[in-house]
Design an enzyme around this catalytic site. Structure first.
Site, PDB file in Angstrom:
ATOM      1  N   LEU A  65      34.541  42.284  38.786  1.00  8.85           N
ATOM      2  CA  LEU A  65      35.142  43.336  37.961  1.00  8.85           C
ATOM      3  C   LEU A  65      36.653  43.388  38.162  1.00  8.85           C
ATOM      4  CD1 LEU A  65      32.341  45.884  38.805  1.00  8.85           C
ATOM      5  CD2 LEU A  65      32.698  44.778  36.580  1.00  8.85           C
ATOM      6  N   PRO A  66      37.367  44.084  37.269  1.00 12.78           N
ATOM      7  CA  PRO A  66      38.830  44.051  37.348  1.00 12.78           C
ATOM      8  C   PRO A  66      39.425  44.643  38.632  1.00 12.78           C
ATOM      9  CG  PRO A  66      38.126  44.768  35.163  1.00 12.78           C
ATOM     10  CD  PRO A  66      36.895  44.714  36.023  1.00 12.78           C
ATOM     11  N   THR A  96      38.671  41.176  43.156  1.00  9.42           N
ATOM     12  CA  THR A  96      39.804  41.389  44.058  1.00  9.42           C
ATOM     13  C   THR A  96      40.169  42.863  43.980  1.00  9.42           C
ATOM     14  OG1 THR A  96      40.656  39.169  43.627  1.00  9.42           O
ATOM     15  CG2 THR A  96      42.196  40.774  44.567  1.00  9.42           C
ATOM     16  N   LYS A 171      42.401  37.625  51.260  1.00  7.71           N
ATOM     17  CA  LYS A 171      42.859  37.368  49.882  1.00  7.71           C
ATOM     18  C   LYS A 171      44.257  37.941  49.659  1.00  7.71           C
ATOM     19  CE  LYS A 171      42.713  36.934  45.343  1.00  7.71           C
ATOM     20  NZ  LYS A 171      42.786  35.685  44.645  1.00  7.71           N
ATOM     21  N   LYS A 246      49.333  42.431  40.304  1.00  8.43           N
ATOM     22  CA  LYS A 246      48.206  43.239  40.801  1.00  8.43           C
ATOM     23  C   LYS A 246      47.994  42.975  42.299  1.00  8.43           C
ATOM     24  CE  LYS A 246      43.223  43.438  40.909  1.00  8.43           C
ATOM     25  NZ  LYS A 246      41.955  42.799  40.617  1.00  8.43           N
TER      26      LYS A 246
HETATM   27  P1  NAD Z   1      38.330  39.885  33.211  1.00  2.47           P
HETATM   28  O1  NAD Z   1      39.040  41.098  32.763  1.00  2.47           O
HETATM   29  O2  NAD Z   1      38.370  38.653  32.361  1.00  2.47           O
HETATM   30  O3  NAD Z   1      36.764  40.240  33.438  1.00  2.47           O
HETATM   31  C1  NAD Z   1      36.292  41.460  33.936  1.00  2.47           C
HETATM   32  C2  NAD Z   1      35.027  41.797  33.151  1.00  2.47           C
HETATM   33  O4  NAD Z   1      34.445  42.980  33.714  1.00  2.47           O
HETATM   34  C3  NAD Z   1      35.305  42.094  31.666  1.00  2.47           C
HETATM   35  O5  NAD Z   1      34.520  41.217  30.873  1.00  2.47           O
HETATM   36  C4  NAD Z   1      34.900  43.548  31.512  1.00  2.47           C
HETATM   37  O6  NAD Z   1      34.321  43.844  30.242  1.00  2.47           O
HETATM   38  C5  NAD Z   1      33.880  43.701  32.637  1.00  2.47           C
HETATM   39  N1  NAD Z   1      33.660  45.085  33.053  1.00  2.47           N
HETATM   40  C6  NAD Z   1      34.575  46.029  33.417  1.00  2.47           C
HETATM   41  N2  NAD Z   1      33.961  47.176  33.766  1.00  2.47           N
HETATM   42  C7  NAD Z   1      32.631  46.952  33.630  1.00  2.47           C
HETATM   43  C8  NAD Z   1      31.479  47.758  33.826  1.00  2.47           C
HETATM   44  N3  NAD Z   1      31.557  49.025  34.238  1.00  2.47           N
HETATM   45  N4  NAD Z   1      30.277  47.209  33.571  1.00  2.47           N
HETATM   46  C9  NAD Z   1      30.157  45.928  33.158  1.00  2.47           C
HETATM   47  N5  NAD Z   1      31.209  45.106  32.951  1.00  2.47           N
HETATM   48  C10 NAD Z   1      32.433  45.618  33.184  1.00  2.47           C
HETATM   49  O7  NAD Z   1      38.856  39.582  34.683  1.00  2.47           O
HETATM   50  P2  NAD Z   1      38.765  38.192  35.473  1.00  2.47           P
HETATM   51  O8  NAD Z   1      39.949  37.351  35.193  1.00  2.47           O
HETATM   52  O9  NAD Z   1      37.397  37.621  35.299  1.00  2.47           O
HETATM   53  O10 NAD Z   1      38.924  38.706  36.982  1.00  2.47           O
HETATM   54  C11 NAD Z   1      37.874  39.372  37.679  1.00  2.47           C
HETATM   55  C12 NAD Z   1      38.318  39.611  39.112  1.00  2.47           C
HETATM   56  O11 NAD Z   1      38.625  38.365  39.719  1.00  2.47           O
HETATM   57  C13 NAD Z   1      39.575  40.482  39.218  1.00  2.47           C
HETATM   58  O12 NAD Z   1      39.410  41.365  40.300  1.00  2.47           O
HETATM   59  C14 NAD Z   1      40.671  39.471  39.450  1.00  2.47           C
HETATM   60  O13 NAD Z   1      41.764  40.018  40.174  1.00  2.47           O
HETATM   61  C15 NAD Z   1      39.933  38.408  40.251  1.00  2.47           C
HETATM   62  N6  NAD Z   1      40.512  37.058  40.160  1.00  2.47           N
HETATM   63  C16 NAD Z   1      40.884  36.546  38.954  1.00  2.47           C
HETATM   64  C17 NAD Z   1      41.424  35.264  38.902  1.00  2.47           C
HETATM   65  C18 NAD Z   1      41.849  34.661  37.585  1.00  2.47           C
HETATM   66  O14 NAD Z   1      42.515  33.609  37.600  1.00  2.47           O
HETATM   67  N7  NAD Z   1      41.489  35.241  36.440  1.00  2.47           N
HETATM   68  C19 NAD Z   1      41.567  34.492  40.077  1.00  2.47           C
HETATM   69  C20 NAD Z   1      41.143  35.038  41.292  1.00  2.47           C
HETATM   70  C21 NAD Z   1      40.603  36.321  41.316  1.00  2.47           C
END
Ligand code: NAD
Length: 296
Positions: A65-66, A96, A171, A246
């Site tokens: 999740l975000p 994260t 992290k 972030k």
């Molecule tokens: P994203 O925004 O693409 O995906 C998050 C998903 O969570 C979305 O599809 C959203 O609809 C869903 N969501 C939010 N609240 C919800 C709920 N209550 N119920 C069900 N679904 C829900 O984000 P991401 O890029 O996939 O990143 C996810 C995590 O991974 C974050 O914490 C980010 O910091 C971490 N991260 C991302 C990357 C990257 O390169 N994108 C790399 C390392 C870590």
């Protein structure tokens, strides 16, 4: 084969859920976005109608999740995962998030008799799809041992960083260092250019001298020396400056709570925030080179 509830099928979670399917698991997938669920179904997951529906029969629950508030709201409370997961279920949060939220949620799980780990990842969307993420895991040794085979289906390096929340500690400290080293690398390349030294020659020298670091050798912010780096694609992400900001903010929050002095981390946060203010935080984080060169 295990039944796995996977919640949060975004850029990262979509690929991770698909890799659990490839490893032979029955994955019940839920996201607030119906498009995200549809993509997961194409990858072999079964669509769930809600988080509670996804928990039906799940021995393992994975969330991606975000941010901390999403994790708290989905895990805690009467209609949360902790109250409704079946007994004996193992909970894995790979988002994260702030260390305090991670520890609070794992404590609540422990009080209900459930094993839980925080397991944030390093590696972007490509690594999530390819199953080559690095997992930094916090939790008891037994919870880690239970989580390990599932994490290994989604990643190539799986570390146990210690007790609950320590995955987030690893992290946030790693990414603070990355954010700082990227800015230092940009400054060095920009200065070399101003002084009449071209990027390739400086790279050839510094990458074999003591200035060598990952931001330079794998992700060089000056166009040219590293073919695959976003700098050769007008700084298209990659890992966005918004995501780096972030993580820098999480690092500063953690530093304040621990009364730690991180002056370079604070300065780096302020610089990435300038990219946000300029509306350029959708660029790759190495695009901070443009800020350093006055061309953002
Ligand atoms: P994203 O925004 O693409 O995906 C998050 C998903 O969570 C979305 O599809 C959203 O609809 C869903 N969501 C939010 N609240 C919800 C709920 N209550 N119920 C069900 N679904 C829900 O984000 P991401 O890029 O996939 O990143 C996810 C995590 O991974 C974050 O914490 C980010 O910091 C971490 N991260 C991302 C990357 C990257 O390169 N994108 C790399 C390392 C870590």
């Amino acid at each position: 084969m295990s039944t796995i509830a996977f919640i949060g099928l975004g850029n990262m979670g979509g690929g991770m859920a698909a890799n659990l399917v490839k490893a032979g698991h029955d994955v019940r997938a839920f996201d607030l976005s119906t498009d995200a669920i549809a993509r997961a179904v194409e990858a072999g997951c079964r669509a769930a109608a809600s988080t509670l529906d996804a928990l039906e029969g799940a021995e393992i629950v994975v969330t991606m999740l975000p941010a901390g508030q999403h994790v708290r709201s989905i895990y805690l409370g009467g209609d949360g995962i902790i109250a409704n997961a079946r007994s004996g279920a193992l909970l894995i949060d790979s988002s994260t998030i702030d260390i305090e939220s991670a520890r609070a949620v794992i404590k609540a799980a422990f009080e209900r008799g459930l094993d839980m780990v925080d397991a944030p990842v390093s590696g972007g969307v490509t690594a999530a799809s390819a199953g080559t993420l690095t997992f930094m895991t916090g939790g008891t040794k037994s919870a880690f041992t239970k989580a390990q085979p599932y994490l290994e289906s989604m990643g190539k390096n799986v570390f146990h960083a210690g007790d609950a929340g320590n995955g987030q500690v690893a992290k946030v400290c790693n990414n603070m260092l990355l954010g700082i080293s990227m800015i230092g690398t940009c400054e060095a390349f920009a200065l070399a250019e101003k002084l009449g030294l071209d990027a390739q020659t400086f790279f050839d020298i510094s990458s074999t001298a003591s200035g060598q670091n990952w931001s330079m050798t794998s992700y060089c912010p000056a166009p040219g020396p590293v073919a695959t780096a976003p700098s050769n694609n007008d700084y298209q992400a990659g890992f966005t400056a918004a995501m780096m900001l972030k993580d820098m903010r999480l690092a500063q929050q953690a530093a304040a709570s621990a009364k730690a002095s991180t002056p370079l981390g604070a300065q780096a946060e302020a610089l990435y925030a300038l990219m946000e203010v300029a509306g350029k935080d959708d660029l790759d984080f190495s695009g901070i080179m443009k800020l350093i060169k006055g061309s953002l």
